[in-house]
Design a protein around this motif. Sequence first.
Motif, PDB file in Angstrom:
ATOM      1  N   PRO A   1       0.826  -1.211   0.000  1.00 33.06           N
ATOM      2  CA  PRO A   1       0.000   0.000   0.000  1.00 33.06           C
ATOM      3  C   PRO A   1       0.861   1.261   0.000  1.00 33.06           C
TER       4      PRO A   1
ATOM      5  N   ALA B   1       0.820   5.735   0.149  1.00 30.38           N
ATOM      6  CA  ALA B   1       0.303   6.765   1.055  1.00 30.38           C
ATOM      7  C   ALA B   1      -1.212   6.899   0.847  1.00 30.38           C
ATOM      8  N   PRO B   2      -1.937   7.287   1.888  1.00 30.79           N
ATOM      9  CA  PRO B   2      -3.382   7.488   1.724  1.00 30.79           C
ATOM     10  C   PRO B   2      -3.672   8.546   0.655  1.00 30.79           C
ATOM     11  N   GLY B   3      -4.717   8.329  -0.113  1.00 34.20           N
ATOM     12  CA  GLY B   3      -5.099   9.269  -1.159  1.00 34.20           C
ATOM     13  C   GLY B   3      -5.826  10.475  -0.595  1.00 34.20           C
TER      14      GLY B   3
ATOM     15  N   ALA C   1      -9.013   9.846   1.424  1.00 35.04           N
ATOM     16  CA  ALA C   1      -8.945   8.972   2.595  1.00 35.04           C
ATOM     17  C   ALA C   1      -9.619   9.662   3.783  1.00 35.04           C
TER      18      ALA C   1
ATOM     19  N   GLU D   1      -8.906  10.078   6.879  1.00 29.20           N
ATOM     20  CA  GLU D   1      -8.068  10.960   7.706  1.00 29.20           C
ATOM     21  C   GLU D   1      -7.738  12.268   6.986  1.00 29.20           C
ATOM     22  N   ALA D   2      -7.594  12.242   5.665  1.00 28.87           N
ATOM     23  CA  ALA D   2      -7.321  13.461   4.902  1.00 28.87           C
ATOM     24  C   ALA D   2      -8.559  14.361   4.875  1.00 28.87           C
TER      25      ALA D   2
END
Length: 64
Positions: free
Chosen positions: A41, A43-45, A48, A50-51
């Motif tokens: 995986p 980094a979060p997109g 996401a 959390e973003a």
Amino acid sequence: MAPFQGISVGIDRKSPVSWPLFERHRSFRYTGTLRSVTYTPGAPGPGAPEAVAAALKQAAAAFE
């Protein structure tokens, strides 16, 4: 997306890697031999959770 759709190996009818190729041939099964698969995986997109939470928090702070 993996938590919602799973990880497809060999064929994926939901979200093609290449739309032009999908439009020409639709989905087709991989006919080779898979010896192993590695899923790493990234980094979060930007979408996401959390973003999105961080962006909403930052926007709310502008009104304080």
